[in-house]
Design a protein around this motif. Structure first.
Motif, mmCIF file in Angstrom:
data_model
loop_
_atom_site.group_PDB
_atom_site.id
_atom_site.type_symbol
_atom_site.label_atom_id
_atom_site.label_comp_id
_atom_site.label_asym_id
_atom_site.label_seq_id
_atom_site.Cartn_x
_atom_site.Cartn_y
_atom_site.Cartn_z
ATOM 1 N N LEU A 136 0.896 -1.443 -0.325
ATOM 2 C CA LEU A 136 -0.242 -0.143 0.081
ATOM 3 C C LEU A 136 0.825 1.278 -0.018
ATOM 4 C CD1 LEU A 136 -2.945 -0.829 2.428
ATOM 5 C CD2 LEU A 136 -2.804 -1.162 0.106
ATOM 6 N N ALA A 137 2.054 0.881 0.100
ATOM 7 C CA ALA A 137 3.241 2.676 0.038
ATOM 8 C C ALA A 137 3.348 2.365 -1.451
ATOM 9 C CB ALA A 137 4.086 1.908 1.283
ATOM 10 N N SER A 138 2.722 2.271 -2.407
ATOM 11 C CA SER A 138 3.531 2.234 -3.346
ATOM 12 C C SER A 138 3.914 4.235 -3.520
ATOM 13 C CB SER A 138 3.138 2.037 -4.872
ATOM 14 O OG SER A 138 1.454 2.228 -4.302
ATOM 15 N N ASP A 139 2.941 4.648 -3.516
ATOM 16 C CA ASP A 139 2.073 6.092 -3.672
ATOM 17 C C ASP A 139 3.832 7.013 -2.722
ATOM 18 O OD1 ASP A 139 0.602 6.340 -5.106
ATOM 19 O OD2 ASP A 139 -1.034 6.238 -3.363
ATOM 20 N N VAL A 140 4.077 6.430 -2.166
ATOM 21 C CA VAL A 140 5.453 6.916 -1.350
ATOM 22 C C VAL A 140 6.978 6.662 -1.617
ATOM 23 C CG1 VAL A 140 4.769 8.147 0.207
ATOM 24 C CG2 VAL A 140 5.614 5.867 0.590
ATOM 25 N N GLN A 141 6.831 6.125 -2.092
ATOM 26 C CA GLN A 141 7.820 4.951 -2.412
ATOM 27 C C GLN A 141 8.886 5.665 -3.969
ATOM 28 O OE1 GLN A 141 7.049 0.863 -2.743
ATOM 29 N NE2 GLN A 141 6.778 0.608 -1.037
ATOM 30 N N LEU A 142 9.994 5.062 -4.207
ATOM 31 C CA LEU A 142 10.621 5.174 -5.953
ATOM 32 C C LEU A 142 9.868 4.500 -6.616
ATOM 33 C CD1 LEU A 142 13.817 3.592 -4.811
ATOM 34 C CD2 LEU A 142 13.420 6.090 -4.889
ATOM 35 N N HIS A 143 9.180 5.689 -7.617
ATOM 36 C CA HIS A 143 8.693 5.285 -8.955
ATOM 37 C C HIS A 143 9.488 5.007 -10.058
ATOM 38 C CE1 HIS A 143 5.445 8.510 -6.881
ATOM 39 N NE2 HIS A 143 5.507 7.400 -7.245
ATOM 40 N N ARG A 144 11.008 4.916 -10.169
ATOM 41 C CA ARG A 144 11.242 5.395 -11.158
ATOM 42 C C ARG A 144 13.118 4.860 -10.714
ATOM 43 N NH1 ARG A 144 11.084 10.141 -10.996
ATOM 44 N NH2 ARG A 144 13.333 11.528 -11.292
#
Length: 465
Positions: A136-144
């Protein structure tokens, strides 16, 4: 509920998310909140289309959450592109070790002294709720790949590491309840569940990640074989590293995370000079795969293409897993015995224990004050906590403890989905604006930028990498 009706509901939900994705990204509303509402709607609380019982479906829930967490851990490992000697690794290591242990101890103390739980159940609750969630933490994780932001790197690495580092505390709690052999004075727990499990898990995952990556690259570079089907490569490496680690009594979660990190590290070590990302992106956009197949076997571009293709597939798998599990969480809330929930415990954990333990773990680190504050706030709880809860229930918890731990865990998870889902967009947007402002100031006055870079960011801390 008929399969046809389920097909309609799931199809409408997927299409709605696809069409409204850009709108949702600008609103203080995460997709997880939407999935949770859908789960509540189809549960016996309203439409009665899906009835999930946390007591009757524990084995199914354990396996479903396990698969989703594994996919997310592998994705997190693949996102962490800085080399293993990069000092950014100190932040997630501090969070996954020091802060995690402090969080377990704090939760256990509150549960034992204020909630009246037995010591074993209190430690078990600490192990269940201490780890942050990689799903659920994908919005605050590295994007690329190549993103060098310290905040996102710390949260991504923490989410990948602490699901594995929490497992020994779950086993300790079960041992104190008489449901697991921890040995006299805990020697077996320390030797097997901590030292061996962690070391074996990391070694197995890293070894298999490197070996598999090297084999694929050798076949592609030297023989123009093993091209395409990178999704099978991702699934195979996840299953292989997880199963091998468990067979050796190691940490399967750490093994899968280590396999992702090792595959990314292999790509970095074998990419020869210059940026290959434009060519890789062009290959991935190729509709007839002629460019993609050529890039996949090119000696210079093959490592980056392999890593990016595996990451792209895993991110899609992660999104589907998030949808399935958060809808399931919403659908099982009707069966929770909420009289066992202690509602003051939720804000104490999310707004008190987590920020304090994160701050203590990061004392003296190179992170800025704003970064430390955001790291403390975004201690998102979710699918990983649900997995550990189901794992513990299936090891023989008493019905009274099942009801109490289920209510406490799901109250924290649901609250985290809502409050973090509402706050992530404005808080991260403000953080990104601060970074852009600093970069603009640096371009206007390079000397001042170097002076700031040597000591602090515009938010009062050390320079971003």
């Amino acid at each position: 509920m008929s399969f046809a009706l389920w097909s309609v509901v799931v199809g409408l939900l997927l299409i709605f998310v696809a069409l409204s994705g850009t709108v949702l990204s600008r609103l203080p509303l995460s997709t997880a909140i939407l999935y949770l509402l859908v789960g509540l709607a189809v549960s016996p609380l309203w439409l009665g289309l899906l009835a999930v019982d946390p007591r009757a479906h524990t084995h199914l829930l354990e396996r479903l959450t396990e698969v989703v967490v594994l996919a997310s851990l592998f994705t997190a490992g693949l996102k962490l592109s800085p080399g293993l000697r990069d000092r950014r690794w100190l932040l997630p290591l501090r969070l996954a070790l020091t802060s995690m242990v402090l969080t377990v101890l704090a939760i256990a103390a509150v549960a034992w002294l204020l909630l009246g739980l037995p010591l074993g159940a209190a430690v078990l609750l600490g192990g269940i709720l201490a780890p942050t969630d990689p799903v659920l933490a994908s919005d605050v994780q590295l994007h690329r790949p190549g993103d060098r932001d310290k905040l996102r790197f710390a949260l991504t690495g923490e989410g990948g590491l602490n699901d594995g580092s929490a497992f020994p505390f779950v086993m300790l709690g079960l041992g104190l309840l008489g449901l697991h052999d921890i040995g006299t004075w805990g020697w077996r727990w320390l030797a097997v569940d901590v030292v061996w499990a962690v070391a074996a898990g990391i070694a197995v995952g890293a070894g298999l990640g490197v070996a598999t990556g090297r084999l694929v690259l050798y076949l592609r570079r030297e023989h123009k074989e093993a091209v395409g089907l990178d999704d099978f490569l991702a699934l195979g490496l996840i299953a292989l590293s997880y199963g091998a680690a468990l067979a050796l009594h190691g940490s399967g979660f750490l093994a899968v995370f280590a396999a992702g990190v090792a595959l990314r590290h292999l790509e970095q070590s074998q990419t020869r000079g210059g940026s290959v990302q434009p060519a890789v992106e062009q290959a991935q956009a190729d509709p007839d795969r002629s460019v993609a197949d050529a890039i996949a076997v090119d000696p210079r571009h093959a490592p980056a293409y392999m890593a990016q293709a595996v990451l792209g597939f895993n991110q899609q798998l992660e999104r589907i897993g998030e949808l399935a599990m958060v809808v399931t969480i919403g659908a099982l809330l009707w069966a929770v015995r909420w009289e066992h929930a202690v509602w003051w415990f939720v804000p104490l954990l999310l707004a008190g224990i987590r920020p304090l333990c994160a701050a203590l773990g990061l004392v003296g680190s190179s992170s800025s004050r704003r970064q430390r504050w955001l790291i403390g706030w975004f201690g998102i709880r979710g699918i990983g906590s649900l997995y550990y809860l189901m794992f513990a229930i299936n090891r023989g918890l008493s019905p009274e403890l099942v009801d109490a731990l289920t209510a406490l865990t799901l109250s924290v998870v649901v609250a985290s989905i809502v409050v973090h889902g509402v706050s992530v967009t404005p808080l991260m947007a403000g953080y990104e604006r601060a970074l852009r402002g600093r970069r603009s100031a640096t371009r206007r006055d390079p000397a001042a930028g170097r002076e700031r870079g040597s000591g602090s960011s515009p938010t009062g801390g050390p320079r971003q990498g």
